[in-house]
Every structure is written in structure tokens, then in C-alpha cells.
Design a protein around this motif. Structure first.
Motif, PDB file in Angstrom:
ATOM      1  N   ASP A 144      30.184  43.688  46.604  1.00 28.01           N
ATOM      2  CA  ASP A 144      29.544  42.636  45.801  1.00 28.01           C
ATOM      3  C   ASP A 144      28.975  41.537  46.706  1.00 28.01           C
ATOM      4  O   ASP A 144      29.717  40.816  47.366  1.00 28.01           O
ATOM      5  CB  ASP A 144      30.575  42.053  44.836  1.00 28.01           C
ATOM      6  CG  ASP A 144      29.972  41.118  43.813  1.00 28.01           C
ATOM      7  OD1 ASP A 144      28.823  40.676  43.991  1.00 28.01           O
ATOM      8  OD2 ASP A 144      30.662  40.824  42.823  1.00 28.01           O
ATOM      9  N   ARG A 187      38.726  45.745  43.005  1.00 32.94           N
ATOM     10  CA  ARG A 187      38.251  45.920  41.630  1.00 32.94           C
ATOM     11  C   ARG A 187      36.874  46.546  41.724  1.00 32.94           C
ATOM     12  O   ARG A 187      36.066  46.160  42.558  1.00 32.94           O
ATOM     13  CB  ARG A 187      38.210  44.587  40.897  1.00 32.94           C
ATOM     14  CG  ARG A 187      39.623  43.993  40.757  1.00 32.94           C
ATOM     15  CD  ARG A 187      39.660  42.742  39.949  1.00 32.94           C
ATOM     16  NE  ARG A 187      39.289  42.894  38.566  1.00 32.94           N
ATOM     17  CZ  ARG A 187      40.124  43.199  37.569  1.00 32.94           C
ATOM     18  NH1 ARG A 187      41.385  43.416  37.828  1.00 32.94           N
ATOM     19  NH2 ARG A 187      39.696  43.274  36.335  1.00 32.94           N
ATOM     20  N   LYS A 212      33.288  47.802  39.678  1.00 30.75           N
ATOM     21  CA  LYS A 212      32.469  47.530  38.500  1.00 30.75           C
ATOM     22  C   LYS A 212      31.793  48.834  38.104  1.00 30.75           C
ATOM     23  O   LYS A 212      31.050  49.426  38.888  1.00 30.75           O
ATOM     24  CB  LYS A 212      31.425  46.460  38.800  1.00 30.75           C
ATOM     25  CG  LYS A 212      30.696  45.969  37.552  1.00 30.75           C
ATOM     26  CD  LYS A 212      29.697  44.882  37.866  1.00 30.75           C
ATOM     27  CE  LYS A 212      30.407  43.568  38.050  1.00 30.75           C
ATOM     28  NZ  LYS A 212      29.473  42.436  38.206  1.00 30.75           N
ATOM     29  N   GLY A 239      29.241  47.927  33.743  1.00 30.69           N
ATOM     30  CA  GLY A 239      29.270  46.513  33.396  1.00 30.69           C
ATOM     31  C   GLY A 239      30.651  45.901  33.291  1.00 30.69           C
ATOM     32  O   GLY A 239      30.781  44.708  33.087  1.00 30.69           O
ATOM     33  N   ALA A 240      31.716  46.702  33.411  1.00 33.73           N
ATOM     34  CA  ALA A 240      33.081  46.172  33.332  1.00 33.73           C
ATOM     35  C   ALA A 240      33.738  46.260  34.706  1.00 33.73           C
ATOM     36  O   ALA A 240      33.562  47.237  35.428  1.00 33.73           O
ATOM     37  CB  ALA A 240      33.891  46.964  32.318  1.00 33.73           C
ATOM     38  N   GLU A 241      34.498  45.235  35.044  1.00 35.74           N
ATOM     39  CA  GLU A 241      35.209  45.231  36.318  1.00 35.74           C
ATOM     40  C   GLU A 241      36.666  45.597  36.055  1.00 35.74           C
ATOM     41  O   GLU A 241      37.341  44.940  35.261  1.00 35.74           O
ATOM     42  CB  GLU A 241      35.102  43.850  36.962  1.00 35.74           C
ATOM     43  CG  GLU A 241      35.468  43.847  38.418  1.00 35.74           C
ATOM     44  CD  GLU A 241      35.173  42.521  39.086  1.00 35.74           C
ATOM     45  OE1 GLU A 241      34.132  42.421  39.741  1.00 35.74           O
ATOM     46  OE2 GLU A 241      35.978  41.595  38.934  1.00 35.74           O
ATOM     47  N   SER A 255      29.330  48.205  41.713  1.00 36.25           N
ATOM     48  CA  SER A 255      29.730  47.464  42.912  1.00 36.25           C
ATOM     49  C   SER A 255      31.245  47.450  42.992  1.00 36.25           C
ATOM     50  O   SER A 255      31.932  47.892  42.074  1.00 36.25           O
ATOM     51  CB  SER A 255      29.188  46.032  42.891  1.00 36.25           C
ATOM     52  OG  SER A 255      29.829  45.283  41.888  1.00 36.25           O
TER      53      SER A 255
END
Length: 175
Positions: free
Chosen positions: A72, A127, A129, A132-134, A168
Motif C-alpha cells: 500500500d 492485512r 485488501k 475492496g475489503a481489508e 494491495s
């Protein structure tokens, strides 16, 4: 009579010692005071230099051609933007990318892939992604094929058949 004159002399003498006096020159200043006419003022300035050491963390060169970096790029370092949402930069997290090397360690990674092994710093956890969710991720590596139908997309997983496409990844604080 001697007693009276001695008493008057002793009583008047201490009063003379308590009267404050100040010499004033004709220009309104006190002789010897700073800024008074006829006096010189000397100012001494001492400069102290303190040596400091700055440590700059830099990223290793990026060897991949088709694939973009997966870590990220909005991560700005400890405490930024705050203590709950910060993440270390790729350099601080020691993210390194290799081209064609990790296939020898992880044979499930396709040949000629850009890959990275992720080891997050203490107090952080990986974490990823996806869609769209981490979410938390117990993975150690990610790869991106440099050629073929899946070129330019990052994946992680136990096998090529059980792989998950990544948007990411980042090391986030453990809360």
C-alpha cells in the motif's frame, strides 16, 4: 550634658547611612550604566553546534517489469495519520521484490513471477485488501506473473489453484 550630645550624634548618624543616592549626569543617564553617554557596552555571543544523526530508510530497487508494487503506497509511517490507522512505509516494513527467485523456495509460484515475502515489523500484522475489503492474512508471500493471461495481477494463497487476487497489502497496527 555629654550624655545628651552623644545620644543625638548616635541617633542622627544611622539615618545618614540609609539615604539612597544616585549620581545623575547632565544627559539624564546614570554614569556607568549601559547606554549612558561616555560608556561602552560589550556583548558576547556564544554559538553551540550539536551534531545529529538522521537515519533514512530506502527501498531496494524494483526488479519487476509488468507488475506494479503491491504494498500500500498510502502508508506514511508510524503514527500517520494517527495511532490507530497508521502503517509503516514499504521501506520501514522492509518489503523487497524479486523476479524469478522465490520459485526455488515456494515451487507453487509460477515461473518468471515477481514476488515478495512479507514479514511485518513488531506491533503490526499483515492485512490484505481483496474486493475492496481489508482482512487479516496469515500469508508470507505474494506473487505477480510477468507474462500470460494473469500478468500484472498480484495473488497469494496456498497453491495456484487456491490463490486469491490482491488489490494491495499492508502491515497494520495490532489493536
Amino acid at each position: 550634658m555629654l550624655r545628651v550630645s552623644l545620644l543625638i550624634f548616635v541617633w542622627i548618624n544611622p539615618l545618614n547611612g540609609c539615604i539612597p543616592t544616585q549620581n545623575v549626569d547632565s544627559n539624564g543617564g546614570t554614569p556607568g550604566s549601559p547606554g549612558a553617554p561616555g560608556t561602552a557596552t560589550t556583548t558576547t555571543t556564544t554559538t553551540t553546534t550539536v551534531a545529529t544523526t538522521t537515519t533514512t530508510v530506502t527501498e531496494a530497487p524494483f526488479p519487476c517489469n509488468v507488475c506494479q508494487k503491491v504494498y500500500d503506497n498510502t502508508c506514511q509511517g508510524f503514527g500517520i495519520p494517527n495511532l490507530l490507522q497508521w502503517c509503516p512505509t514499504a521501506a520501514e516494513a522492509a518489503i523487497e521484490y524479486t523476479l524469478g527467485f522465490l520459485q526455488t523456495v515456494f515451487p507453487i509460484i509460477p515461473a518468471n513471477s515477481c514476488a515478495t515475502v512479507i514479514t511485518c515489523p513488531l506491533t503490526t500484522a499483515l492485512r490484505i485488501k481483496i474486493l475492496g475489503a481489508e482482512i487479516p492474512a496469515p500469508v508470507l508471500y505474494a506473487w505477480c506473473e510477468e507474462s500470460g493471461p494473469r500478468a500484472g495481477k498480484w495473488y497469494t494463497g496456498a497453491t495456484v489453484l487456491l490463490s486469491v487476487e490482491l488489490v494491495s497489502l499492508a502491515c497494520r497496527p495490532i489493536i
